[in-house]
Design a protein around this motif. Structure first.
Motif, PDB file in Angstrom:
ATOM      1  N   ASP A 218      15.374  -8.926   4.830  1.00 47.20           N
ATOM      2  CA  ASP A 218      14.232  -8.013   4.845  1.00 47.20           C
ATOM      3  C   ASP A 218      14.531  -6.873   3.864  1.00 47.20           C
ATOM      4  N   THR A 219      13.640  -6.653   2.916  1.00 44.05           N
ATOM      5  CA  THR A 219      13.898  -5.638   1.881  1.00 44.05           C
ATOM      6  C   THR A 219      12.804  -4.579   1.817  1.00 44.05           C
ATOM      7  N   ARG A 220      12.171  -4.290   2.958  1.00 44.10           N
ATOM      8  CA  ARG A 220      11.171  -3.218   2.961  1.00 44.10           C
ATOM      9  C   ARG A 220      11.793  -1.882   2.553  1.00 44.10           C
ATOM     10  N   VAL A 221      10.945  -1.006   2.053  1.00 46.32           N
ATOM     11  CA  VAL A 221      11.396   0.318   1.621  1.00 46.32           C
ATOM     12  C   VAL A 221      11.703   1.185   2.840  1.00 46.32           C
ATOM     13  N   VAL A 222      12.881   1.797   2.860  1.00 44.10           N
ATOM     14  CA  VAL A 222      13.125   2.864   3.823  1.00 44.10           C
ATOM     15  C   VAL A 222      12.322   4.063   3.337  1.00 44.10           C
ATOM     16  N   PRO A 223      11.340   4.549   4.100  1.00 40.87           N
ATOM     17  CA  PRO A 223      10.397   5.562   3.591  1.00 40.87           C
ATOM     18  C   PRO A 223      11.097   6.797   3.022  1.00 40.87           C
ATOM     19  N   PHE A 224      10.535   7.306   1.944  1.00 42.66           N
ATOM     20  CA  PHE A 224      11.044   8.519   1.316  1.00 42.66           C
ATOM     21  C   PHE A 224      10.488   9.740   2.043  1.00 42.66           C
ATOM     22  N   HIS A 225      11.317  10.754   2.226  1.00 40.27           N
ATOM     23  CA  HIS A 225      10.821  11.979   2.861  1.00 40.27           C
ATOM     24  C   HIS A 225      10.029  12.825   1.873  1.00 40.27           C
ATOM     25  N   TYR A 226      10.044  12.458   0.594  1.00 40.83           N
ATOM     26  CA  TYR A 226       9.412  13.254  -0.451  1.00 40.83           C
ATOM     27  C   TYR A 226       8.310  12.451  -1.144  1.00 40.83           C
ATOM     28  N   ASP A 227       7.370  13.167  -1.751  1.00 42.38           N
ATOM     29  CA  ASP A 227       6.338  12.550  -2.579  1.00 42.38           C
ATOM     30  C   ASP A 227       6.861  12.378  -4.004  1.00 42.38           C
ATOM     31  N   HIS A 228       6.120  11.635  -4.808  1.00 36.63           N
ATOM     32  CA  HIS A 228       6.509  11.410  -6.194  1.00 36.63           C
ATOM     33  C   HIS A 228       6.561  12.751  -6.933  1.00 36.63           C
ATOM     34  N   PRO A 229       7.630  13.013  -7.688  1.00 35.56           N
ATOM     35  CA  PRO A 229       7.781  14.338  -8.314  1.00 35.56           C
ATOM     36  C   PRO A 229       6.785  14.624  -9.434  1.00 35.56           C
ATOM     37  N   VAL A 230       6.142  13.607  -9.994  1.00 34.94           N
ATOM     38  CA  VAL A 230       5.175  13.819 -11.072  1.00 34.94           C
ATOM     39  C   VAL A 230       3.744  13.728 -10.563  1.00 34.94           C
ATOM     40  N   THR A 231       3.433  12.661  -9.814  1.00 30.90           N
ATOM     41  CA  THR A 231       2.054  12.478  -9.347  1.00 30.90           C
ATOM     42  C   THR A 231       1.750  13.262  -8.081  1.00 30.90           C
ATOM     43  N   GLY A 232       2.798  13.618  -7.325  1.00 30.29           N
ATOM     44  CA  GLY A 232       2.581  14.315  -6.061  1.00 30.29           C
ATOM     45  C   GLY A 232       2.096  13.422  -4.945  1.00 30.29           C
ATOM     46  N   GLN A 233       2.128  12.098  -5.156  1.00 30.98           N
ATOM     47  CA  GLN A 233       1.605  11.160  -4.181  1.00 30.98           C
ATOM     48  C   GLN A 233       2.743  10.399  -3.485  1.00 30.98           C
ATOM     49  N   PRO A 234       2.540  10.046  -2.215  1.00 31.52           N
ATOM     50  CA  PRO A 234       3.522   9.188  -1.549  1.00 31.52           C
ATOM     51  C   PRO A 234       3.370   7.745  -2.024  1.00 31.52           C
ATOM     52  N   VAL A 235       4.393   6.925  -1.803  1.00 27.84           N
ATOM     53  CA  VAL A 235       4.299   5.502  -2.114  1.00 27.84           C
ATOM     54  C   VAL A 235       3.308   4.858  -1.141  1.00 27.84           C
ATOM     55  N   LYS A 236       2.429   4.018  -1.658  1.00 25.86           N
ATOM     56  CA  LYS A 236       1.421   3.378  -0.827  1.00 25.86           C
ATOM     57  C   LYS A 236       2.071   2.510   0.242  1.00 25.86           C
ATOM     58  N   GLU A 237       1.413   2.456   1.405  1.00 23.10           N
ATOM     59  CA  GLU A 237       1.946   1.687   2.533  1.00 23.10           C
ATOM     60  C   GLU A 237       2.185   0.231   2.141  1.00 23.10           C
TER      61      GLU A 237
END
Length: 260
Positions: A218-237
């Motif tokens: 299983d290689t799902r993303v461990v969620p990031f506590h931060y948003d993208h530093p350029v776009t300001g958006q979180p990674v889509k679910e």
């Protein structure tokens, strides 16, 4: 002249805040790095002392959650201590548990009182029992690799205003032995926790839901506590899921969540 003085005061205040922020980020990284060094040598008392006494503190590990100071002690000093080093505090001859902490990303939140922070770290562990100790150690002769991700929370509530670990979430991402590597290892190499304390005297206070458990392949993303530093958006679910090659992500397991 008065405008220049006011501007200098504003600049000084901004610089002071930036110095505090950078100092706190470095102190938190040092806490996590020291955690890794203590864990290397099975110094579980020292590990437990890095945690906050806050009632909401916990450690999440292999599908189990150990809550509060008593839970932290139960995991490190009782479960790990008994299993790895026969209950002592410190290393034993011929047992390896190197646990380096890398790629530390720390963000501090001063809006909370007391201040809190989030940190993401990677570990690449080398562990095993030397052949000379195979007959004495309960694991026998073994040697393995382990890769994992930490997504932690910290709080500045030490008696001297120091930072401590509030919530530690470790996701051991993959395992592999030296004979076959990681391509052959599957979930179950280290089983998820299923029984809670006190049914299991060294067990967690609760188990997390099935969809929050993850282990190679299983290689799902461990969620990031931060948003993208350029776009300001979180990674889509859907982009945090891990479908098999060519499959529709909509049919894959839902993404992991950083739960309380």
């Amino acid at each position: 002249m008065s405008n220049e003085v006011a501007e200098l005061k504003q600049t000084l205040e901004a610089l002071q805040k930036e110095v505090v922020r950078l100092r706190d980020q470095e102190e938190i990284r040092k806490i996590q790095y020291k955690y890794g060094y203590y864990l290397d040598k099975c110094l579980y008392q020292e590990v437990a002392d890095l945690f906050s006494d806050d009632k909401d503190s916990f450690v999440q590990f292999l599908g189990g959650r150990y809550r509060g100071p008593a839970g932290v002690k139960r995991l490190y000093q009782e479960r790990f201590g008994k299993h790895f080093v026969n209950g002592r505090n410190g290393p034993i001859h011929g047992f390896l548990l190197d646990h380096p902490q890398m790629q530390g990303i720390v963000d501090v939140d001063y809006s909370a009182s007391p201040p809190r922070a989030s940190g993401r770290f990677r570990s690449l562990m080398q562990a095993g029992v030397h052949i000379s100790q195979a007959a004495k150690h309960p694991r026998g002769f073994t040697q393995w690799w382990e890769g994992g991700i930490y997504e932690n929370e910290y709080i500045r509530d030490g008696p001297d205003g120091s930072w401590r670990i509030l919530r530690l979430r470790y996701f051991p991402f993959w395992h592999g032995d030296f004979e076959h590597g990681w391509g052959y290892k599957v979930a179950g190499f280290v089983p998820f926790m299923s029984k809670t304390y006190p049914e299991d005297p060294n067990g967690p206070d609760e188990v997390v839901t099935e969809e929050q458990r993850m282990m190679w392949p299983d290689t799902r993303v461990v969620p990031f506590h931060y948003d993208h530093p350029v776009t300001g958006q979180p990674v889509k679910e859907e982009d945090q899921r891990a479908p098999e090659f060519g499959d529709d992500p909509a049919n894959a397991k839902p993404s992991l969540k950083l739960q309380w």
